[in-house]
Design an enzyme around this catalytic site. Sequence first.
Site, PDB file in Angstrom:
ATOM      1  N   GLU A 316      41.472  48.775   9.657  1.00 48.21           N
ATOM      2  CA  GLU A 316      42.845  49.110   9.286  1.00 48.21           C
ATOM      3  C   GLU A 316      43.816  48.374  10.208  1.00 48.21           C
ATOM      4  O   GLU A 316      43.581  48.259  11.410  1.00 48.21           O
ATOM      5  CB  GLU A 316      43.029  50.617   9.424  1.00 48.21           C
ATOM      6  CG  GLU A 316      44.443  51.119   9.163  1.00 48.21           C
ATOM      7  CD  GLU A 316      44.625  52.575   9.572  1.00 48.21           C
ATOM      8  OE1 GLU A 316      45.514  53.230   9.003  1.00 48.21           O
ATOM      9  OE2 GLU A 316      43.886  53.046  10.458  1.00 48.21           O
ATOM     10  N   LYS A 377      45.876  53.639   0.816  1.00 52.38           N
ATOM     11  CA  LYS A 377      45.594  54.934   1.419  1.00 52.38           C
ATOM     12  C   LYS A 377      46.293  56.049   0.651  1.00 52.38           C
ATOM     13  O   LYS A 377      47.499  56.015   0.435  1.00 52.38           O
ATOM     14  CB  LYS A 377      46.043  54.941   2.885  1.00 52.38           C
ATOM     15  CG  LYS A 377      45.661  56.196   3.641  1.00 52.38           C
ATOM     16  CD  LYS A 377      46.071  56.093   5.111  1.00 52.38           C
ATOM     17  CE  LYS A 377      45.627  57.323   5.892  1.00 52.38           C
ATOM     18  NZ  LYS A 377      46.033  57.237   7.325  1.00 52.38           N
ATOM     19  N   CYS A 428      41.035  55.628   7.784  1.00 45.38           N
ATOM     20  CA  CYS A 428      41.357  56.418   8.973  1.00 45.38           C
ATOM     21  C   CYS A 428      41.175  57.916   8.763  1.00 45.38           C
ATOM     22  O   CYS A 428      40.081  58.377   8.454  1.00 45.38           O
ATOM     23  CB  CYS A 428      42.773  56.076   9.448  1.00 45.38           C
ATOM     24  SG  CYS A 428      43.081  56.510  11.185  1.00 45.38           S
TER      25      CYS A 428
END
Length: 564
Positions: A316, A377, A428
Amino acid sequence: MRLRPDTAPVAPPDSGVTASPAPPAEAGAAPGGTVPERATRRARLAATARRAAPSSAVAALLGLGMAAAFPPYGVWPLSVVAVAGFALVLRGRTVRQGAWLGFAFGFPFFLWLLVWLRSVTWLAVGVLSGVEACYLVLMAGLMVLAQRLRLWPLWCACLWVAQELVRDRLPFGGFSWGRLAFANTGSPFTPLAALGGAPLVSFAVALSGTLLAAAALAGYRTWRAPRRSLRGALPGTAALVLSAAVFCGGLLVPVHTNADGHVRIAIVQGNVQQPGMHFLGRPMQILDNHVQATLQLAADIRAGRVQKPDIVLWPENSSDLDPFSNPVAYDRITEAVQAVGLPVLVGALVDGPDKDHVQNEGIVWDPVTGPGAHYTKQHPVPFGEYVPFRKELTKVVSQLNEIPRDFYPGKGTGVMRIGPARLGDVICFEVAYDGIVRDTVNAGARAIVVQTNNATYGRTGQPEQQLAMSRLRAVEHGRAVVTAATSGISAVVAPDGRIEQRSKEFTRQVLTADLPLRDEKTVADRVGAVPEWVLAMVGLLSCAAAVAIGRRDRTRKAKGQQPQ
C-alpha cells in the site's frame, strides 16, 4: 431458564452499596440540601469510593493482563485468565456496579492495546480507549444479569460475542481491535476459525474462561462449607472439565492445506526514511525505494541469484504520487515493471472521483499493457483516512486538518487476476473485518494479499497485531495470506496459520516464496456471519429472561406479603 436460588444479587462487602435511604430535605432547604446534608453525602460518596477501590483495582489489573495476551507480547493464555477473573469480579454486583467495573477493566485494556496510536497523538489513544471501553461497560452490566441464571457461563460467553459484534460495526463501520480471537491466532482455539470464523474463536475463549470462573467459585464455596463438599465439588469439577474440553476442542478441527496449484511470488519492501506521521518525506522518495528494490530484484533474476517469480507484490502507498496525474511517477513504475518483466501489484493513492476525494488502490501493472485491473479500498479508516463531520470537528481538533481529502470507498471485492493466479487484494486495516475478507474469498480468491503501510506505527507493536489477524484469516478461510508492507512487517502465512517468512521492520528487503493456491471453501466461508448473530442473540435473550424472571419473583414476593 431459572434464577439460581443462591445467586440472587447481593452487594459484596466492598461494593459501596448502602441500604439506608437519604433523609428527606427539610422544607425551605436550599437546592442540594443543607450544609450538613451535603457533607453527609460527600462522606458517603467517599466511603463508597474506598469500598469500591479494591474490586476496581482488580478489574484494571485484569484489563492489563488481557492486553498482554495480544501481540507484541502474545501471552494468549492470559485472555482466558482475564475473562475468568472478570467474571468473578462481577459476581454479586448490581448492574450499575458491573458497568463501572466494565470501564475499570476496559479502559486500561484498550489504553495499553492501542498505545501505538501515540504516533498520531496521545489524545487519540485516550479518546479511542474511552470509546471502546464503553462497549465493555454495557457488556459488564448485562453479564451481571446473565449471572443470575443457571448456565450463566454460557450466557456470559455469548455476551462477549454480542459486544464484539456491535463494536466491529458501530460507529463509522466499527473498530475491530481487541477481539478475543485476535489474541488467539496460534493457540488451541485457532482451528475453530475454520468452522465459525473469528466470532467462534472469541466465543470459545470466553466460554473456557467463564467455565473456569464457575469452577473456581464452586471450589471456594466447597472450601467455605466443607460439609457440603460433595454437593459443591461435582458442579465445580464438571465446569473445570468442560472448560478443558472447550480449550482442547479446536485441536479436533481439521485444517485443510492441500494445494490446487502454486504461484511464485516476490514481495518488495522498499522501506521508508522515517517512521511516524510524516513518513512520506519528499515526493517520489517511497516510490524510488520500491523502484530501486525491484530493479535490484530484476538484476538478481538475470544473474541467477534469485529464481524468477510469476508475480511481484508492492505494498500500500508504494507510489506516494498518483501515477495517472504525475507522468514521472507513471514512468518510474513502468521502468521497474518492464525491468523485471512480470506483472506487479502496485499500491497507489489515485485522485478522484472528484477534487475532494482520493482513492486507495491496488493496481495490476503489466510490463506490456501497463495498468489494468484495480481494487479500491472499501473501508477507509475514520479519522485516519477520512474525517466524519469534517466541518464541525476540524474547528475543535486542528490535527484533523492533516487529512486534507477524504478517501473514497470502493464498491467491490479485490479479486483480480495477477499473472497466472486469481488473488484477492485486501488493503491494510480491512484484514480486521470479517465480511470484507470473507466476501473476497467467496468471490473466487485463491490466496489473499494484504497490502499495508504501517510506517506511521513502526516499532510500536501495531504491525505485529495486524500480522496476527492475517494468521487467523489464513485458518478461517484456508488460504495462504501474503502481507506486503512498505516498512515491515512483510510476511508469508501458510493456510494453517504458520508464518513461513517475515521481514524486519525498516529495512529494504525482498521475500520470495511458492504460494499455495486453494479453491476449497471452509465451513466458515459457507455459514458467514450466522454463528455470530446467533450467539449474540442468545446472550441478549438470556438477559431479557433474567429481567423477566426477576420481575416475576419480586411480584410473587410482594403478593405473598400482602394481608389475606
